[in-house]
Design an enzyme around this catalytic site. Structure first.
Site, PDB file in Angstrom:
ATOM      1  CB  SER A 182      -0.870   0.010   1.260  1.00  0.00           C
ATOM      2  OG  SER A 182      -1.472   1.279   1.442  1.00  0.00           O
ATOM      3  CE1 TYR A 202      -3.744  -2.254   5.141  1.00  0.00           C
ATOM      4  CE2 TYR A 202      -3.270  -0.014   4.452  1.00  0.00           C
ATOM      5  CZ  TYR A 202      -3.630  -1.309   4.136  1.00  0.00           C
ATOM      6  OH  TYR A 202      -3.865  -1.653   2.835  1.00  0.00           O
ATOM      7  CE  LYS A 225      -1.563  -4.132   3.119  1.00  0.00           C
ATOM      8  NZ  LYS A 225      -1.779  -5.445   2.473  1.00  0.00           N
TER       9      LYS A 225
HETATM   10  N1  LIG Z   1      -8.788  -0.751  -1.387  1.00  0.00           N
HETATM   11  C1  LIG Z   1      -7.724   0.013  -1.166  1.00  0.00           C
HETATM   12  O1  LIG Z   1      -7.798   1.249  -1.180  1.00  0.00           O
HETATM   13  C2  LIG Z   1      -6.379  -0.626  -0.940  1.00  0.00           C
HETATM   14  C3  LIG Z   1      -5.250   0.197  -1.019  1.00  0.00           C
HETATM   15  C4  LIG Z   1      -3.996  -0.368  -0.796  1.00  0.00           C
HETATM   16  C5  LIG Z   1      -3.870  -1.717  -0.535  1.00  0.00           C
HETATM   17  N2  LIG Z   1      -4.992  -2.493  -0.462  1.00  0.00           N
HETATM   18  C6  LIG Z   1      -4.809  -3.913  -0.152  1.00  0.00           C
HETATM   19  O2  LIG Z   1      -5.456  -4.682  -1.146  1.00  0.00           O
HETATM   20  C7  LIG Z   1      -5.861  -5.925  -0.588  1.00  0.00           C
HETATM   21  C8  LIG Z   1      -7.304  -6.211  -0.950  1.00  0.00           C
HETATM   22  O3  LIG Z   1      -8.103  -5.161  -0.471  1.00  0.00           O
HETATM   23  P1  LIG Z   1      -9.535  -4.797  -1.077  1.00  0.00           P
HETATM   24  O4  LIG Z   1      -9.604  -3.330  -1.107  1.00  0.00           O
HETATM   25  O5  LIG Z   1      -9.797  -5.568  -2.314  1.00  0.00           O
HETATM   26  O6  LIG Z   1     -10.479  -5.311   0.109  1.00  0.00           O
HETATM   27  P2  LIG Z   1     -11.984  -5.880   0.107  1.00  0.00           P
HETATM   28  O7  LIG Z   1     -12.748  -5.406  -1.058  1.00  0.00           O
HETATM   29  O8  LIG Z   1     -12.499  -5.621   1.464  1.00  0.00           O
HETATM   30  O9  LIG Z   1     -11.754  -7.454  -0.099  1.00  0.00           O
HETATM   31  C9  LIG Z   1     -10.995  -8.170   0.834  1.00  0.00           C
HETATM   32  C10 LIG Z   1     -11.052  -9.633   0.502  1.00  0.00           C
HETATM   33  O10 LIG Z   1     -10.206 -10.342   1.397  1.00  0.00           O
HETATM   34  C11 LIG Z   1     -10.996 -11.248   2.187  1.00  0.00           C
HETATM   35  N3  LIG Z   1     -10.396 -11.234   3.517  1.00  0.00           N
HETATM   36  C12 LIG Z   1     -10.363 -10.224   4.410  1.00  0.00           C
HETATM   37  N4  LIG Z   1      -9.707 -10.592   5.508  1.00  0.00           N
HETATM   38  C13 LIG Z   1      -9.318 -11.873   5.315  1.00  0.00           C
HETATM   39  C14 LIG Z   1      -8.617 -12.826   6.097  1.00  0.00           C
HETATM   40  N5  LIG Z   1      -8.183 -12.524   7.322  1.00  0.00           N
HETATM   41  N6  LIG Z   1      -8.403 -14.043   5.575  1.00  0.00           N
HETATM   42  C15 LIG Z   1      -8.857 -14.375   4.338  1.00  0.00           C
HETATM   43  N7  LIG Z   1      -9.518 -13.513   3.556  1.00  0.00           N
HETATM   44  C16 LIG Z   1      -9.752 -12.290   4.047  1.00  0.00           C
HETATM   45  C17 LIG Z   1     -12.418 -10.723   2.106  1.00  0.00           C
HETATM   46  O11 LIG Z   1     -13.421 -11.716   2.271  1.00  0.00           O
HETATM   47  P3  LIG Z   1     -13.939 -12.141   3.758  1.00  0.00           P
HETATM   48  O12 LIG Z   1     -14.345 -10.894   4.432  1.00  0.00           O
HETATM   49  O13 LIG Z   1     -15.043 -13.119   3.507  1.00  0.00           O
HETATM   50  O14 LIG Z   1     -12.772 -12.797   4.394  1.00  0.00           O
HETATM   51  C18 LIG Z   1     -12.438 -10.231   0.663  1.00  0.00           C
HETATM   52  O15 LIG Z   1     -12.569 -11.295  -0.234  1.00  0.00           O
HETATM   53  C19 LIG Z   1      -5.564  -5.834   0.916  1.00  0.00           C
HETATM   54  O16 LIG Z   1      -4.335  -6.467   1.201  1.00  0.00           O
HETATM   55  C20 LIG Z   1      -5.426  -4.338   1.160  1.00  0.00           C
HETATM   56  O17 LIG Z   1      -4.585  -4.049   2.247  1.00  0.00           O
HETATM   57  C21 LIG Z   1      -6.238  -1.978  -0.659  1.00  0.00           C
END
Ligand SMILES: NC(=O)c1ccc[n+]([C@@H]2O[C@H](COP(=O)([O-])OP(=O)(O)OC[C@H]3O[C@@H](n4cnc5c(N)ncnc54)[C@H](OP(=O)(O)O)[C@@H]3O)[C@@H](O)[C@H]2O)c1
Length: 273
Positions: free
Chosen positions: A164, A177, A181
């Site tokens: 991130s 967080y 990262k």
């Molecule tokens: N969105 C952003 O702005 C952003 C920015 C930088 C980095 N990221 C990174 O991108 C990645 C994905 O984020 P996203 O934005 O796509 O999130 P999201 O839409 O909330 O999706 C998260 C996914 O991970 C699963 N999950 C959450 N906690 C989990 C756990 N402990 N074990 C297994 N599965 C888990 C969730 O399903 P369940 O709830 O059913 O487990 C869901 O499928 C993360 O690593 C996040 O830190 C996101």
């Protein structure tokens, strides 16, 4: 419970409607946290380019619903916690038994259960963040690396980790967080140095991407938040999936240890997530 879609279950998804390169033909991938958001977009792109995927997430029903949107025979799903060693081992056994090998591991599952200053953060919550985002990421790589049935080294596999921009510069409200990262980025370099020449390890570092995860950072004020981005908008999951595809494909066969910032120009303009 392992769920394998039957050939009659579903028509081919919309992502297959236009011809695309088949960089993942014959390849097998695991994408963690792929029932929605960035992980689902990554899994869809791998399949659209000819690959097969195993997707994971905690909630079995949502995961099964996501799996049902893939073309028949391209996906299996296994529900569990990314920070649970038994779940990781079960996924590796399942992928070995189902596909006979592994080519791409995308460590996408990540959490941020807390918004506030690091002085207010309970240490138990800090440990949980480390457990999922950092130890979990390492645990998935170890599980793939040590599983003989996956031939991960022999197939010259690769890993893509989700970091991130919060790991590049401190970000208000999500400081710890960001610490996790930053660790993911360092882990990416460390693993790249250790696992070459067989296995490549890279990462992407997005700014705000419009998913459930980041809603608190933009909901109700998207125009205001987007104004900090030179490219004029927040990210969408496909913006991240495209870069992950580059790292995971043979296009990047001389690239390892890198983290690509995907931020619409935010950091260049002096912004933070
Ligand atoms: N969105 C952003 O702005 C952003 C920015 C930088 C980095 N990221 C990174 O991108 C990645 C994905 O984020 P996203 O934005 O796509 O999130 P999201 O839409 O909330 O999706 C998260 C996914 O991970 C699963 N999950 C959450 N906690 C989990 C756990 N402990 N074990 C297994 N599965 C888990 C969730 O399903 P369940 O709830 O059913 O487990 C869901 O499928 C993360 O690593 C996040 O830190 C996101």
């Amino acid at each position: 419970m392992v769920r394998q879609r039957s050939i009659n279950e579903e028509k081919i998804g919309t992502c297959m409607s236009t011809p695309v390169a088949q960089r993942f033909a014959g390849k097998v991938a695991i994408v963690t946290g792929a029932s929605r958001g960035i992980g689902l977009a990554i899994a869809k792109r791998i399949v659209a380019e000819g690959g097969r995927v195993c997707i994971t997430a905690r909630k079995e029903e949502a995961l099964a619903e996501a799996a049902a949107t893939f073309p028949p025979g391209t996906v299996t799903s296994l529900a569990g916690k990314a920070d649970d060693p038994e779940h990781r081992a079960a996924v590796m056994d399942h992928v070995a038994a189902t596909y006979g090998g592994l080519d791409v591991l995308v460590n996408n599952a990540g959490i941020n259960p807390f918004y506030g200053t690091t002085m207010e953060l309970e240490l138990g919550a800090a440990r949980k963040l480390l457990e999922v985002n950092v130890i979990g990421t390492l645990g998935w790589v170890q599980a793939a690396y040590h599983h003989d049935g996956l031939a991960f080294k022999e197939r010259r596999g690769n890993v893509v980790n989700l970091a991130s921009v919060a790991g590049k510069v401190p970000s208000e409200g999500i400081g710890f967080y960001g610490v996790t990262k930053a660790a993911v980025m360092h882990l990416t370099m460390t693993l790249a140095a250790e696992l070459g020449p067989e296995i490549r390890v890279n990462a992407v570092a997005p700014a705000v991407v419009k998913t459930d995860f980041a809603k608190a950072l933009y909901e109700g004020r998207e125009a205001e938040v987007s104004a900090d981005y030179p490219l004029g908008r927040l990210g969408v999951p496909d913006d991240i999936a495209g870069a992950v595809m580059y790292f995971a494909a043979a296009d990047a066969e001389w690239v390892t240890g890198q983290t690509l910032v995907l931020d619409g120009g935010l950091l260049s303009a002096g912004g933070t997530a």
